[in-house]
Design an enzyme around this catalytic site. Structure first.
Site, PDB file in Angstrom:
ATOM      1  CG  HIS A  47      19.090  26.331  64.488  1.00 21.76           C
ATOM      2  ND1 HIS A  47      18.256  27.269  63.946  1.00 21.76           N
ATOM      3  CD2 HIS A  47      19.969  26.000  63.514  1.00 21.76           C
ATOM      4  CE1 HIS A  47      18.608  27.502  62.696  1.00 21.76           C
ATOM      5  NE2 HIS A  47      19.647  26.725  62.405  1.00 21.76           N
ATOM      6  CD  GLU A  49      16.583  28.675  68.768  1.00 18.09           C
ATOM      7  OE1 GLU A  49      16.272  29.823  68.392  1.00 18.09           O
ATOM      8  OE2 GLU A  49      17.549  28.043  68.306  1.00 18.09           O
ATOM      9  CB  CYS A  77      15.159  30.602  62.430  1.00 20.46           C
ATOM     10  SG  CYS A  77      15.267  28.810  62.687  1.00 20.46           S
ATOM     11  CB  CYS A  80      13.814  27.458  66.211  1.00 25.05           C
ATOM     12  SG  CYS A  80      15.450  26.773  65.829  1.00 25.05           S
TER      13      CYS A  80
END
Length: 145
Positions: A47, A49, A77, A80
Site C-alpha cells: 500500500h 502508506e 486501512c 496501514c
C-alpha cells in the site's frame, strides 16, 4: 495533498488503485513519496502508506519516524493504521474517507485506541478531489478500460 494526488494519478496510470502517499520530515522536507503498488510488486502489503514509511525509514536510517507526518489521499486501512503506530509517526493527513475499510474514522478508530501511541490526524483534506480520482479509476475498470 497536491503532491499525493499526483502520485495517486501515477498509480492509476500503472494500473494500481490510485492512492498516493508521502512522508514529510520535521523540517517540512519530503522524505518519501509513492503510490499503491501491490499489483506491480505482487505484494499485498505494498500500500502507498507502507511503501512511504519504508522509504522514509531508509532515508532517516531509522524505523522510528517521530516528528514526521504522513499525507495520503485515502483514509488508511487497519494494516496501514497499525504501521503508522509502530513507526511512531506524529501525524496523519488524509483526503477521502474509506467507508469500506477505513481504520482512522470510518470503520474503526485505531489511532485513538487507549493502548496505542497517539497520532494526531486530520481527514477530509481535498476529499472530493481524492474521491474523484478513485471513482474515475473504478469507472474505467468497470467499462473495460
Amino acid at each position: 495533498m497536491d503532491r499525493a494526488l499526483l502520485l495517486a494519478r501515477r498509480g492509476a496510470e500503472a494500473g494500481e488503485v490510485p492512492v498516493g502517499a508521502l512522508v514529510i520530515g520535521r523540517g517540512g522536507e519530503i522524505l518519501a513519496e509513492t503510490h499503491n503498488s501491490p499489483a506491480c510488486l505482487s505484494d499485498p502489503t505494498a500500500h502507498a502508506e507502507i511503501l512511504a514509511l519504508r522509504a522514509a525509514g531508509r532515508a532517516l536510517g531509522n524505523y522510528r519516524l517521530g516528528g514526521c507526518t504522513l499525507v495520503v489521499t485515502l483514509e488508511p486501512c487497519p494494516m496501514c493504521a497499525a504501521a503508522l503506530v509502530h513507526a511512531r509517526l506524529d501525524g496523519l493527513v488524509f483526503g477521502a474517507a474509506d467507508e469500506a475499510a477505513g481504520a482512522v474514522v470510518s470503520r474503526a478508530e485505531y489511532l485513538n485506541m487507549p493502548a496505542n501511541r497517539k497520532i494526531w490526524h486530520m481527514g477530509g483534506v481535498r476529499a472530493r478531489d481524492c474521491a474523484v480520482v478513485l471513482r474515475d479509476f473504478f469507472a474505467r475498470k468497470r467499462a473495460g478500460g
